[in-house]
Scaffold this active site. Structure first.
Site, PDB file in Angstrom:
ATOM      1  N   ASN A 106      -6.821   1.868   4.682  1.00  0.00           N
ATOM      2  CA  ASN A 106      -5.453   1.440   4.394  1.00  0.00           C
ATOM      3  C   ASN A 106      -4.850   2.361   3.335  1.00  0.00           C
ATOM      4  OD1 ASN A 106      -3.123  -0.242   4.224  1.00  0.00           O
ATOM      5  ND2 ASN A 106      -4.000  -1.322   2.466  1.00  0.00           N
ATOM      6  N   HIS A 108      -1.972   2.685   0.387  1.00  0.00           N
ATOM      7  CA  HIS A 108      -1.254   1.743  -0.479  1.00  0.00           C
ATOM      8  C   HIS A 108      -0.473   2.512  -1.547  1.00  0.00           C
ATOM      9  CE1 HIS A 108      -0.418  -2.060  -2.413  1.00  0.00           C
ATOM     10  NE2 HIS A 108      -0.715  -1.506  -3.566  1.00  0.00           N
ATOM     11  N   ASP A 144      -6.291  -5.495  -0.725  1.00  0.00           N
ATOM     12  CA  ASP A 144      -6.387  -4.163  -1.345  1.00  0.00           C
ATOM     13  C   ASP A 144      -7.541  -4.068  -2.345  1.00  0.00           C
ATOM     14  OD1 ASP A 144      -4.148  -3.294   0.112  1.00  0.00           O
ATOM     15  OD2 ASP A 144      -2.784  -4.149  -1.370  1.00  0.00           O
TER      16      ASP A 144
HETATM   17  C1  GAR Z   1       3.715   3.013   2.656  1.00  0.00           C
HETATM   18  O1  GAR Z   1       4.102   3.348   1.354  1.00  0.00           O
HETATM   19  C2  GAR Z   1       2.439   2.205   2.618  1.00  0.00           C
HETATM   20  O2  GAR Z   1       1.572   2.572   1.611  1.00  0.00           O
HETATM   21  C3  GAR Z   1       2.997   0.829   2.367  1.00  0.00           C
HETATM   22  O3  GAR Z   1       4.080   0.762   3.231  1.00  0.00           O
HETATM   23  C4  GAR Z   1       4.699   2.045   3.293  1.00  0.00           C
HETATM   24  C5  GAR Z   1       4.963   2.368   4.733  1.00  0.00           C
HETATM   25  O4  GAR Z   1       5.810   3.470   4.811  1.00  0.00           O
HETATM   26  N1  GAR Z   1       2.004  -0.174   2.610  1.00  0.00           N
HETATM   27  C6  GAR Z   1       1.838  -1.231   1.811  1.00  0.00           C
HETATM   28  O5  GAR Z   1       2.566  -1.482   0.884  1.00  0.00           O
HETATM   29  C7  GAR Z   1       0.697  -2.128   2.205  1.00  0.00           C
HETATM   30  N2  GAR Z   1       0.392  -3.037   1.160  1.00  0.00           N
HETATM   31  P1  GAR Z   1       6.054   4.202   6.216  1.00  0.00           P
HETATM   32  O6  GAR Z   1       6.305   3.110   7.256  1.00  0.00           O
HETATM   33  O7  GAR Z   1       7.278   5.036   5.983  1.00  0.00           O
HETATM   34  O8  GAR Z   1       4.846   5.024   6.527  1.00  0.00           O
END
Ligand code: GAR
Length: 197
Positions: A106, A108, A144
């Site tokens: 994952n 984060h 996480d």
């Molecule tokens: C990313 O920053 C990822 O780390 C986060 O969502 C975003 C997706 O961006 N995930 C979380 O926060 C999970 N807890 P994207 O759709 O532009 O790749």
């Protein structure tokens, strides 16, 4: 060649970066499927790269477990070597984690174990942190809490909003994610042996 399934919920900018990396014949992984828990706009990136995609709607299922069972069937049909959660904003049910662990990673937008959960960027700003970061971890049953595979600091700048900070974190996430997948594919990074926080 490592086969990878990617799960998303949103715009999929990190997915796009991984698709671009995997387009290079020298990169040792291929994206074989992209799945989402909703009709995510990021699924368009899969289509652009000719990668099959599917939606298993979280809200179309009565429970997280029922959703996870259907998602599991879709993943079993693809048989990936690795599952990448790239902005999947749902917790996987324990049965699905148990089926694939430790082959789920994952990304984060925080320097774990700081600021876990769905609002890692917002929470770092609210805490007045001078720096936050990006992390790539192995997924376990916690939020996480899994072993950290890679992470890097990102400074919080005066005047940062959630959007400006997140947009500065994402390129770091992309770089870390592409490198982690490459190292897993090259057997340079044992998944069970990530460093605990
Ligand atoms: C990313 O920053 C990822 O780390 C986060 O969502 C975003 C997706 O961006 N995930 C979380 O926060 C999970 N807890 P994207 O759709 O532009 O790749």
């Amino acid at each position: 060649m490592l086969s990878v399934a990617v799960l998303i919920s949103g715009t999929g900018s990190n997915l796009r970066a991984l698709l671009e990396a995997a387009d290079d014949p020298a990169y040792p992984a291929r994206i074989v499927a992209v799945g989402a828990d909703r009709d995510a706009s990021g699924l368009a990136h899969a289509e652009a790269f000719g990668v099959p995609s599917f939606v298993v709607g979280y809200r179309d299922h009565p429970t997280r477990e029922a959703w996870g069972e259907e998602l599991g069937r879709r993943l079993d049909a693809v048989q990936p070597d690795l599952i990448v959660l790239s902005g999947l904003m749902r917790l996987l049910p324990p049965a699905l984690v148990a089926r694939w662990a430790p082959r789920i990673v994952n990304t984060h937008p925080a320097y774990l174990p700081e600021f876990p959960g769905a609002h890692g960027v917002r929470d770092a700003l609210a805490a007045g942190a001078a720096q936050t970061g990006a992390s790539v971890i192995v997924v376990d049953d916690g939020v996480d809490t899994g072993p950290i595979l890679a992470q890097e600091r990102v400074p919080v700048l005066p005047g940062d909003t959630e959007d400006t900070l997140h947009e500065r974190i994402k390129p770091v996430e992309r770089r870390l994610l592409i490198d982690v997948v490459r190292r897993i594919a090259a057997d340079e990074l044992p998944l069970a042996g990530g460093a605990h926080p």
